[in-house]
Design an enzyme around this catalytic site. Sequence first.
Site, PDB file in Angstrom:
ATOM      1  N   ASP A  91      -7.963  -5.814   0.277  1.00  0.00           N
ATOM      2  CA  ASP A  91      -8.420  -6.620  -0.859  1.00  0.00           C
ATOM      3  C   ASP A  91      -7.990  -8.064  -0.779  1.00  0.00           C
ATOM      4  O   ASP A  91      -8.478  -8.909  -1.526  1.00  0.00           O
ATOM      5  CB  ASP A  91      -7.901  -6.007  -2.169  1.00  0.00           C
ATOM      6  CG  ASP A  91      -8.578  -4.685  -2.431  1.00  0.00           C
ATOM      7  OD1 ASP A  91      -9.771  -4.594  -2.136  1.00  0.00           O
ATOM      8  OD2 ASP A  91      -7.910  -3.755  -2.897  1.00  0.00           O
ATOM      9  N   HIS A 106       0.847  -1.193   0.000  1.00  0.00           N
ATOM     10  CA  HIS A 106       0.000   0.000   0.000  1.00  0.00           C
ATOM     11  C   HIS A 106       0.875   1.233   0.000  1.00  0.00           C
ATOM     12  O   HIS A 106       1.934   1.231   0.634  1.00  0.00           O
ATOM     13  CB  HIS A 106      -0.909   0.003   1.236  1.00  0.00           C
ATOM     14  CG  HIS A 106      -2.097   0.890   1.076  1.00  0.00           C
ATOM     15  ND1 HIS A 106      -2.046   2.231   1.352  1.00  0.00           N
ATOM     16  CD2 HIS A 106      -3.340   0.627   0.624  1.00  0.00           C
ATOM     17  CE1 HIS A 106      -3.230   2.754   1.092  1.00  0.00           C
ATOM     18  NE2 HIS A 106      -4.036   1.808   0.644  1.00  0.00           N
TER      19      HIS A 106
HETATM   20  N1  CMC Z   1       4.006  -7.473  -4.850  1.00  0.00           N
HETATM   21  C1  CMC Z   1       5.323  -7.452  -5.057  1.00  0.00           C
HETATM   22  N2  CMC Z   1       6.117  -6.374  -4.903  1.00  0.00           N
HETATM   23  C2  CMC Z   1       5.507  -5.254  -4.517  1.00  0.00           C
HETATM   24  C3  CMC Z   1       4.123  -5.176  -4.272  1.00  0.00           C
HETATM   25  C4  CMC Z   1       3.356  -6.349  -4.453  1.00  0.00           C
HETATM   26  N3  CMC Z   1       2.040  -6.352  -4.249  1.00  0.00           N
HETATM   27  N4  CMC Z   1       3.787  -3.919  -3.916  1.00  0.00           N
HETATM   28  C5  CMC Z   1       4.935  -3.209  -3.919  1.00  0.00           C
HETATM   29  N5  CMC Z   1       5.975  -4.021  -4.278  1.00  0.00           N
HETATM   30  C6  CMC Z   1       7.383  -3.643  -4.335  1.00  0.00           C
HETATM   31  C7  CMC Z   1       7.696  -2.785  -5.563  1.00  0.00           C
HETATM   32  O1  CMC Z   1       8.051  -3.576  -6.658  1.00  0.00           O
HETATM   33  C8  CMC Z   1       8.843  -1.931  -5.050  1.00  0.00           C
HETATM   34  O2  CMC Z   1       9.998  -2.732  -5.034  1.00  0.00           O
HETATM   35  P1  CMC Z   1      11.433  -2.063  -5.347  1.00  0.00           P
HETATM   36  O3  CMC Z   1      11.654  -1.053  -4.255  1.00  0.00           O
HETATM   37  O4  CMC Z   1      12.386  -3.198  -5.302  1.00  0.00           O
HETATM   38  O5  CMC Z   1      11.329  -1.453  -6.722  1.00  0.00           O
HETATM   39  C9  CMC Z   1       8.460  -1.686  -3.584  1.00  0.00           C
HETATM   40  O6  CMC Z   1       7.671  -2.810  -3.199  1.00  0.00           O
HETATM   41  C10 CMC Z   1       7.703  -0.385  -3.348  1.00  0.00           C
HETATM   42  O7  CMC Z   1       6.512  -0.437  -4.121  1.00  0.00           O
HETATM   43  P2  CMC Z   1       5.911   0.746  -4.983  1.00  0.00           P
HETATM   44  O8  CMC Z   1       5.310   0.175  -6.230  1.00  0.00           O
HETATM   45  O9  CMC Z   1       6.932   1.829  -5.129  1.00  0.00           O
HETATM   46  O10 CMC Z   1       4.782   1.237  -4.010  1.00  0.00           O
HETATM   47  P3  CMC Z   1       3.579   2.171  -4.388  1.00  0.00           P
HETATM   48  O11 CMC Z   1       3.245   2.935  -3.163  1.00  0.00           O
HETATM   49  O12 CMC Z   1       3.855   2.951  -5.633  1.00  0.00           O
HETATM   50  O13 CMC Z   1       2.425   1.118  -4.750  1.00  0.00           O
HETATM   51  C11 CMC Z   1       0.546  -0.317  -4.631  1.00  0.00           C
HETATM   52  C12 CMC Z   1       1.397   0.746  -3.902  1.00  0.00           C
HETATM   53  C13 CMC Z   1      -0.710  -0.583  -3.803  1.00  0.00           C
HETATM   54  C14 CMC Z   1       0.128   0.195  -6.012  1.00  0.00           C
HETATM   55  C15 CMC Z   1       1.393  -1.604  -4.772  1.00  0.00           C
HETATM   56  O14 CMC Z   1       1.778  -2.078  -3.504  1.00  0.00           O
HETATM   57  C16 CMC Z   1       0.646  -2.697  -5.543  1.00  0.00           C
HETATM   58  O15 CMC Z   1       0.625  -2.681  -6.764  1.00  0.00           O
HETATM   59  N6  CMC Z   1      -0.002  -3.669  -4.793  1.00  0.00           N
HETATM   60  C17 CMC Z   1      -0.775  -4.686  -5.454  1.00  0.00           C
HETATM   61  C18 CMC Z   1      -2.119  -4.134  -5.839  1.00  0.00           C
HETATM   62  C19 CMC Z   1      -3.044  -3.947  -4.661  1.00  0.00           C
HETATM   63  O16 CMC Z   1      -3.204  -4.839  -3.832  1.00  0.00           O
HETATM   64  N7  CMC Z   1      -3.685  -2.774  -4.620  1.00  0.00           N
HETATM   65  C20 CMC Z   1      -4.694  -2.472  -3.611  1.00  0.00           C
HETATM   66  C21 CMC Z   1      -4.325  -1.330  -2.728  1.00  0.00           C
HETATM   67  S1  CMC Z   1      -5.418  -1.282  -1.308  1.00  0.00           S
HETATM   68  C22 CMC Z   1      -6.944  -0.912  -1.949  1.00  0.00           C
HETATM   69  C23 CMC Z   1      -7.042   0.505  -2.381  1.00  0.00           C
HETATM   70  O17 CMC Z   1      -6.889   1.405  -1.528  1.00  0.00           O
HETATM   71  O18 CMC Z   1      -7.332   0.735  -3.572  1.00  0.00           O
END
Ligand code: CMC
Length: 436
Positions: A371, A313
Amino acid sequence: MKASETKATLSFSNGGQNVELPIYKGTMGPDVIDIRKLYAQTGMFTYDPGFMSTASCESAITYIDGDKGELLYRGYPIEQLATNCDFLETCHLLLYGELPNGDQKKNFTKLVTNHTMVNEQMQFFLRGFRRDAHPMAIMTGLVGAMSAFYHDSTDINNPKHREIAAIRLIAKMPTLVAMAYKYTVGQPYMYPKNELSYAGNFLHMMFATPCEEYKVSPVLERALDRIFILHADHEQNASTSTVRLCGSSGTNPFAAIAAGVACLWGPAHGGANEAALNMLYDIQKAGGVEKIGEFIKQVKDKNSNVKLMGFGHRVYKNYDPRAKLMQETCREVLGELGLENDPLFKLAMALEKIALEDEYFVSRKLYPNVDFYSGIVQRAIGIPVPLFTAIFALARTVGWIAQLNEMIGDPDYKIGRPRQLFEGSAKRDVKPISQR
Ligand code: CMC
């Protein structure tokens, strides 16, 4: 805004003049540096794609402490709201700032239930969609179309219009989601039954048919009501910011909420519940618990583009408090339905355990989000997977409206208009086609 005595000073290594920037303090959470005059003072913009360090507004609705894993609606912890209140009380709280007393609750419930039917013409509009259309495609269209049906509540600058639009949207979303479902399965629409609760009425419109009465199970009704409460608001997330930005142009509330629905659809946001369940199905098909190790390997491989859906998140760097409540509801619902040994739930628990111990997830502070479990609960209730995000939209509607009204009600609000760092061609002349 409460100004802090401390000021921030921006200095430039080329000897340019320092700029002093005011700092404001909120009730809780990080202070903010006010950069509104920065461009006028320096001719420079700030650069923050994805809003990693930008507070886009002042708000008094929802507060998240991502490190603690804490979520408060108007100051009340989500755990207390989910345990002691129902969804309509939560709506009252988000919209008006306070939980209702007995009379207020009765009046608010009456107001909402008075608006549960939709204009009969809407079914003809719905008929234009293919039967296999994704429910979120239908919902984006239907919510936007409401502005064509309710002309007396489209002036976003008129508080009365906003109030009626708010009640209409909250009241009609369950009807529209159930209609979208009935349309895709080819069953007749069921009219709302106003003696039922908000969640009970939704279950009735989804699962009753004209030839068979549907008896609402109190456990499933409570579970759905909890799903609604947990999804009701989440401060300035992507869809809420979309609603605010869209509404800031002065468009009507239905159009602004339709923009939120469209944004929510994405798998990184509301679409994650559908994606999380599909991910569990895929692992199950590939061999179940034994294949978790292989799947986790893929997730960790940066070239695979595979994510552990329902994990991670932007704000929570701890267990999402909604996920804990959802896991509890999951056990209750599976128990009620005699599905305690549900293989998908077991798989989710095993996956969660392994991920929570794995260095990749631990070091990145990736925890289950809401989720991860909500899909299992919805599937057990009998809700088809493609409808999950539409149910999220139904629940989030009240948050979107509360945030939109907060913005419009602020006399200082302006149209949202970010700036950019331009990296394209400098000015050049168009050549005649023969010379290009
Ligand atoms: N699986 C694997 N790796 C992950 C995941 C995941 N679900 N989420 C983040 N990472 C990794 C990402 O690759 C990055 O790694 P590195 O530093 O090595 O490049 C690190 O963790 C930081 O992630 P980020 O993408 O920079 O984080 P963000 O804040 O931009 O993204 C997110 C947040 C929710 C989009 C992401 O965690 C994600 O895509 N999760 C899966 C989708 C999901 O479950 N979304 C629902 C969110 S809760 C409901 C809502 O509020 O809508």
